[in-house]
Design a protein around this motif. Structure first.
Motif, PDB file in Angstrom:
ATOM      1  N   LEU A  46      -5.153   3.633  -5.516  1.00 13.78           N
ATOM      2  CA  LEU A  46      -5.309   2.271  -5.930  1.00 13.78           C
ATOM      3  C   LEU A  46      -4.193   1.666  -5.075  1.00 13.78           C
ATOM      4  CD1 LEU A  46      -5.692   2.543  -9.806  1.00 13.78           C
ATOM      5  CD2 LEU A  46      -7.248   1.532  -8.226  1.00 13.78           C
ATOM      6  N   LEU A  47      -2.860   2.149  -4.990  1.00 13.86           N
ATOM      7  CA  LEU A  47      -2.053   1.625  -4.178  1.00 13.86           C
ATOM      8  C   LEU A  47      -2.277   1.413  -2.653  1.00 13.86           C
ATOM      9  CD1 LEU A  47       1.399   2.970  -5.826  1.00 13.86           C
ATOM     10  CD2 LEU A  47      -0.096   1.135  -6.409  1.00 13.86           C
ATOM     11  N   LYS A  48      -2.969   2.533  -2.145  1.00 15.85           N
ATOM     12  CA  LYS A  48      -3.476   2.590  -0.898  1.00 15.85           C
ATOM     13  C   LYS A  48      -4.607   1.473  -0.516  1.00 15.85           C
ATOM     14  CE  LYS A  48      -3.053   4.344   3.394  1.00 15.85           C
ATOM     15  NZ  LYS A  48      -3.974   3.813   3.981  1.00 15.85           N
ATOM     16  N   ALA A  49      -5.331   1.281  -1.241  1.00 13.22           N
ATOM     17  CA  ALA A  49      -6.418   0.358  -1.190  1.00 13.22           C
ATOM     18  C   ALA A  49      -5.735  -1.312  -1.322  1.00 13.22           C
ATOM     19  CB  ALA A  49      -7.428   0.414  -2.310  1.00 13.22           C
ATOM     20  N   ALA A  50      -4.879  -1.305  -2.152  1.00 15.64           N
ATOM     21  CA  ALA A  50      -3.770  -2.599  -1.917  1.00 15.64           C
ATOM     22  C   ALA A  50      -3.321  -2.728  -0.737  1.00 15.64           C
ATOM     23  CB  ALA A  50      -2.859  -2.709  -3.146  1.00 15.64           C
TER      24      ALA A  50
END
Length: 426
Positions: free
Chosen positions: A306-310
């Motif tokens: 999720l953080l990498k996608a953000a």
């Protein structure tokens, strides 16, 4: 993936614990970290204020994502400097981080975009601020404009309290943060915390919580950085979440993008649920502490994904799934907090206090000769899962009672509002 986590508190320990569980993780580094984080990551002695040194470390270790925990490095532009070096960062630019770095910036943004919030005025000197206070009266809210480690806000119930708060700001109690003061309307209702992961365009709802700011039971005494929290907050109904997204989060994202400062990171809205609907009290540009701790226990999905996608602008196709259980965290603080905390006492019994439903996150500890020693105001976050907030509370306090630390204290009523609601429904 090689990841660098910036920070050293309970929030960062919770993030490290969750990141370490990701199958995508190759190596997790943390700067500067703490003894709890050291169980999940390799600690590195980086000066996080030295941005070129951080960038050099990222190149040396082939870091693919930097996760910035605290607000100060973001306001100082760490994310900007790393992005200029080609490093992916979960965290906003310095310009977007003004949402937390300047209360006045956020209030002006709300005014421009019709975002519901309390009426306000900004002042850069005490005489004008006091004249305004005498005109509007109390109750009223006084805020140091800049970063004050959660201690620059006074909810003044009397005019004298308000005047004293203004004097504290302009006389240097909060350093440069108090050079300007925001005076806000006192809002009535129940407070709640709402989180979104953001990639500059998309805002993905990311959980609800309620924290407990006052140091004393029954919500008495001075404000702190937070004495405990629980998630989910049932007062944040689906209808209120939808209204918050439509009236508060989406206009904020649009306004920042139009200004050329799109927001990437976690947007934390402190809300007051009034009779007229949710109103914004303040924004934070990082995970709440201790709200992060309860969110991490409830999150079912891979946090790293999720953080990498953000960071990559790819949240539009993502979702976040949550455990059905509630989570509750109790902050164990050093005697004297939020004033001058007592440091140096040995803490024992931590291993025996943890079990399959309880995690203990370190917030202000150091290791000395193989023992854990208190080294801050908020020192431990005792965090538990349970079928209800009440049962999570019972498990958390059972763990607290196993910890041997005579110089520590905690509130014994964390979650009281939600537990009252649960009891009425049972």
């Amino acid at each position: 993936m090689n990841i660098l986590l910036i920070g050293s508190g309970g929030r960062e320990h919770a993030l490290a614990w969750k990141l370490a569980a990701s199958p995508m993780l190759t190596r997790l580094y943390a700067a500067p970290g703490n003894p709890g984080i050291a169980r999940e990551a390799e600690l590195v002695a980086l000066d996080i204020a030295d941005h070129p040194a951080v960038a050099a470390f990222c190149r040396e270790k082939s870091i693919e994502l930097v996760v910035v925990g605290p607000e100060a490095p973001l306001v100082a532009g760490l994310a900007d400097d790393l992005r200029r070096e080609g490093v992916a960062v979960f965290g906003p630019s310095a310009a977007a981080a003004q949402l937390e770095g300047s209360k006045g910036f956020t209030k002006d943004l709300c005014a421009r975009h019709g975002i519901p919030t309390g009426a306000y005025e900004r002042f850069n000197n005490a005489p004008k601020a006091k004249a305004y206070l005498r005109h509007v009266g109390a109750p009223i809210v006084i805020k140091a404009d800049g970063l004050a480690a959660g201690k620059g806000v006074t909810v003044a119930m009397t005019l004298n309290e308000a005047i004293d708060a203004v004097d504290a700001c302009f006389e240097g109690a909060y350093g440069e943060a108090g050079a300007e003061v925001v005076i806000e309307e006192f809002l009535e209702g129940e407070e709640a915390s709402f989180f979104c992961l953001c990639d500059g365009e998309t805002a993905l709802p990311f959980g609800t919580a309620q924290d407990h700011k006052r140091v004393g039971e029954g919500d008495t005494g001075p404000n702190t950085g937070g004495m405990g929290a629980y998630s989910p907050a049932s007062v944040m109904t689906p209808a209120i979440i939808e209204q918050t997204m439509r009236e508060i989060i989406e206009p904020t994202m649009k306004g920042l993008a139009e200004a050329g400062t799109p927001f990437v990171g976690v947007l934390y809205a402190g809300l007051m649920l009034t009779r007229d609907g949710p109103k914004l009290i303040e924004y934070n540009v990082r995970f709440g502490d201790p709200e992060c701790q309860v969110l991490m226990l409830r999150l079912k999905d891979d946090l790293l994904v999720l953080l990498k996608a953000a960071a990559d602008g790819q949240l539009g196709h993502m979702s976040a799934r949550w455990r059905d259980e509630a989570a509750l965290t109790v902050v164990m603080a050093a005697k004297g907090y939020p004033g001058t905390p007592q440091k140096g006492a040995v803490i024992a019994g931590l291993d025996s206090a943890s079990d399959e439903s309880v995690e203990i996150f370190h917030a202000g500890t150091v290791e000395s000769d193989g023992t854990i020693v208190a080294n801050g105001g908020r020192v431990l976050n005792v965090t538990a899962l349970g079928p209800s907030v009440g049962e999570a509370r019972d498990r958390a306090y059972a763990a607290v009672d196993k910890i041997d630390w005579p110089d520590g204290f905690c509130r014994r009523d964390i979650g009281w509002r939600e537990i009252e609601r649960e009891n009425k429904c049972s």
